[in-house]
Design a protein around this motif. Structure first.
Motif, PDB file in Angstrom:
ATOM      1  N   VAL A   1       0.798  -1.189  -0.036  1.00 22.77           N
ATOM      2  CA  VAL A   1       0.122  -0.275  -0.142  1.00 22.77           C
ATOM      3  C   VAL A   1       0.921   1.200  -0.052  1.00 22.77           C
ATOM      4  O   VAL A   1       1.832   1.055   0.511  1.00 22.77           O
ATOM      5  CB  VAL A   1      -1.032  -0.019   1.312  1.00 22.77           C
ATOM      6  CG1 VAL A   1      -1.867   1.190   0.958  1.00 22.77           C
ATOM      7  CG2 VAL A   1      -1.692  -1.342   1.539  1.00 22.77           C
ATOM      8  N   ALA A   2       0.378   2.447  -0.681  1.00 27.73           N
ATOM      9  CA  ALA A   2       1.370   3.546  -0.694  1.00 27.73           C
ATOM     10  C   ALA A   2       0.335   4.663  -0.253  1.00 27.73           C
ATOM     11  O   ALA A   2      -0.738   4.896  -0.800  1.00 27.73           O
ATOM     12  CB  ALA A   2       1.761   3.673  -2.170  1.00 27.73           C
ATOM     13  N   GLU A   3       1.016   5.458   0.868  1.00 29.28           N
ATOM     14  CA  GLU A   3       0.066   6.555   1.230  1.00 29.28           C
ATOM     15  C   GLU A   3       0.142   7.423  -0.028  1.00 29.28           C
ATOM     16  O   GLU A   3      -0.713   8.352  -0.150  1.00 29.28           O
ATOM     17  CB  GLU A   3       0.734   7.189   2.328  1.00 29.28           C
ATOM     18  CG  GLU A   3       0.710   6.314   3.595  1.00 29.28           C
ATOM     19  CD  GLU A   3      -0.663   6.474   4.267  1.00 29.28           C
ATOM     20  OE1 GLU A   3      -1.873   6.608   3.646  1.00 29.28           O
ATOM     21  OE2 GLU A   3      -0.877   6.259   5.383  1.00 29.28           O
ATOM     22  N   HIS A   4       1.455   7.790  -0.620  1.00 32.37           N
ATOM     23  CA  HIS A   4       1.320   8.536  -2.040  1.00 32.37           C
ATOM     24  C   HIS A   4       1.892   7.866  -2.877  1.00 32.37           C
ATOM     25  O   HIS A   4       3.165   7.518  -2.948  1.00 32.37           O
ATOM     26  CB  HIS A   4       2.330   9.627  -1.338  1.00 32.37           C
ATOM     27  CG  HIS A   4       2.247  10.797  -2.470  1.00 32.37           C
ATOM     28  ND1 HIS A   4       3.417  11.721  -2.709  1.00 32.37           N
ATOM     29  CD2 HIS A   4       1.601  11.342  -3.460  1.00 32.37           C
ATOM     30  CE1 HIS A   4       3.174  12.618  -3.732  1.00 32.37           C
ATOM     31  NE2 HIS A   4       2.019  12.114  -4.343  1.00 32.37           N
ATOM     32  N   GLN A   5       1.378   7.813  -4.109  1.00 33.69           N
ATOM     33  CA  GLN A   5       1.604   7.169  -5.145  1.00 33.69           C
ATOM     34  C   GLN A   5       2.018   8.011  -6.244  1.00 33.69           C
ATOM     35  O   GLN A   5       1.157   9.022  -6.568  1.00 33.69           O
ATOM     36  CB  GLN A   5       0.713   6.329  -5.986  1.00 33.69           C
ATOM     37  CG  GLN A   5       1.111   5.378  -6.979  1.00 33.69           C
ATOM     38  CD  GLN A   5       0.324   4.212  -7.251  1.00 33.69           C
ATOM     39  OE1 GLN A   5       0.628   2.821  -7.287  1.00 33.69           O
ATOM     40  NE2 GLN A   5      -1.022   4.503  -7.932  1.00 33.69           N
ATOM     41  N   THR A   6       3.400   8.211  -6.622  1.00 35.63           N
ATOM     42  CA  THR A   6       3.715   9.218  -7.515  1.00 35.63           C
ATOM     43  C   THR A   6       3.835   9.022  -8.939  1.00 35.63           C
ATOM     44  O   THR A   6       4.010   9.774  -9.705  1.00 35.63           O
ATOM     45  CB  THR A   6       5.178   9.702  -7.106  1.00 35.63           C
ATOM     46  OG1 THR A   6       6.020   8.695  -7.223  1.00 35.63           O
ATOM     47  CG2 THR A   6       5.110  10.236  -5.693  1.00 35.63           C
ATOM     48  N   ALA A   7       3.606   7.853  -9.412  1.00 36.22           N
ATOM     49  CA  ALA A   7       3.620   7.538 -10.724  1.00 36.22           C
ATOM     50  C   ALA A   7       2.621   6.135 -10.974  1.00 36.22           C
ATOM     51  O   ALA A   7       3.029   4.840 -11.547  1.00 36.22           O
ATOM     52  CB  ALA A   7       4.913   7.388 -11.375  1.00 36.22           C
ATOM     53  N   GLY A   8       1.383   6.467 -10.590  1.00 35.48           N
ATOM     54  CA  GLY A   8       0.588   5.012 -10.885  1.00 35.48           C
ATOM     55  C   GLY A   8       0.745   4.797 -12.101  1.00 35.48           C
ATOM     56  O   GLY A   8       0.445   5.828 -13.092  1.00 35.48           O
TER      57      GLY A   8
END
Length: 275
Positions: A55-62
Motif C-alpha cells: 500500500v502507498a500513502e502517496h503514489q507518485t507514478a501510478g
C-alpha cells in the motif's frame, strides 16, 4: 456538492488493524512509492507469498492500462497491490481484473454508494464517473508466475485534484471523507474471500462470476464505440460477457468478441473523448 480541500483531514492509515489480517494477508504500508504494482512485482520476484499487499500513502507514478500514469495527493486515495499466485489455468486469469472490479463495486454499494458499477474491463464507476481503476499484471518469478492485482480508489480527492474530468471520489459523492483504514480492511478481506471462492469453485464459480459481473456491468446493454490499436473502431451494442471474460459487441456485421488487450478504449457511442 464539491468537497473543498480544507475539509479533508486525510489521516494516515492505521497499521495495527491491518496487521491483524495476517496470516491470510501481509500488508506493507509505504509512505511513498512510484507504483505499488512495481513494488509488488519486486516483492513477488523476491519470493513474496500469495497474500502479500503493498500500500502507498502517496503514489507518485501510478500506472494503468497501456502505461497511462497519474499522481494523486498524499493520503487522498487507496492505492494498493496484491500478490496472488493463482492455481487455475492461465486461460482463466483474464477474469482476475473483472473479479476485482466487481468486488470493489460490491463493497462500495454495501457502504451506501448505490450507483457503484463496473465498466468493462477494469474501471469502477459511480454513475457515469470513474472512482477506481484496476490493473492486473502477470509476472514471472522463480516460484512460478504471479498475478499483481493493483487497485487505485479515489477517496478524498476534490474537484481540483481529479486526474481527468470524468472522474470522481467517494468524498465528492457523499460529502464526507470515509475512514480509509476501515475501507481498506473491508476491500482486502472481500477481495481475498472472492478470490479464494473463485479458485475453489472451479467452472461453476466462473459461470456464477460471469453472470454476476454482467448484471453489474454498465457497459453491457449500451451502444459503444470501441477504439482499437492502430486507429480502428468497432461500433455496436455491448450484448454480454463471454466465458473468457471478453466483451461481446453486436454490430451491423454480427458479433465481435474483444479482450482487454485488444482495445484502447471502450466508451458509450455518443460520449466525448474524456468518457
Amino acid at each position: 456538492m464539491p468537497v473543498t480541500a480544507p475539509q479533508m483531514r486525510r489521516l494516515s492509515l492505521d497499521d495495527e488493524p491491518l496487521a491483524a489480517l495476517a496470516p491470510e494477508l501481509a500488508v506493507e504500508v509505504l509512505e511513498s512509492a512510484t507504483s505499488t504494482n512495481a513494488v509488488a512485482t519486486e516483492r513477488a520476484r523476491g519470493g513474496a507469498a500469495e497474500g502479500t499487499v503493498v500500500v502507498a500513502e502517496h503514489q507518485t507514478a501510478g500506472r494503468g492500462r497501456l502505461d497511462r500514469t497519474w499522481e494523486t495527493p498524499p493520503r487522498a486515495s487507496l492505492t494498493f497491490s496484491l500478490v496472488l499466485r493463482p492455481a487455475v489455468p492461465a486461460g482463466e486469469w483474464p477474469w482476475l481484473p473483472l473479479l476485482t472490479g466487481h468486488t470493489v463495486a460490491k463493497v462500495l454499494r454495501g457502504r451506501g454508494y448505490a450507483a457503484a458499477g463496473v465498466k468493462w474491463p477494469n474501471d469502477v464507476l459511480l454513475g457515469e464517473r470513474k472512482v477506481a481503476g484496476i490493473l492486473v499484471e502477470r509476472v514471472e518469478t522463480p516460484a512460478g508466475p504471479a498475478a499483481i492485482v493493483g487497485v487505485g480508489l479515489n477517496v478524498s480527492l476534490t474537484e481540483d485534484d481529479l486526474p481527468v474530468p470524468n472522474a470522481t471520489s467517494l468524498a465528492l459523492e457523499s460529502g464526507t471523507e470515509p475512514d480509509r483504514t476501515g475501507l481498506l480492511l473491508e476491500l482486502l478481506r472481500s477481495l481475498r474471500e472472492a478470490y479464494d471462492a473463485w479458485q475453489a469453485g472451479g467452472p461453476d464459480a466462473t459461470t456464477h462470476l460471469r453472470s454476476s459481473y454482467a448484471a453489474a456491468c454498465v457497459t453491457v446493454g449500451r451502444e459503444v464505440r470501441v477504439s482499437l490499436p492502430g486507429g480502428g473502431e468497432l461500433l455496436g451494442r455491448a450484448t454480454g460477457i463471454d466465458p473468457a471474460g471478453r466483451l461481446v459487441v453486436t454490430g451491423p456485421e454480427g458479433e465481435t468478441v474483444v479482450g482487454a488487450g485488444d482495445v484502447v478504449h471502450v466508451r458509450p457511442a455518443d460520449a466525448g473523448p474524456d468518457q
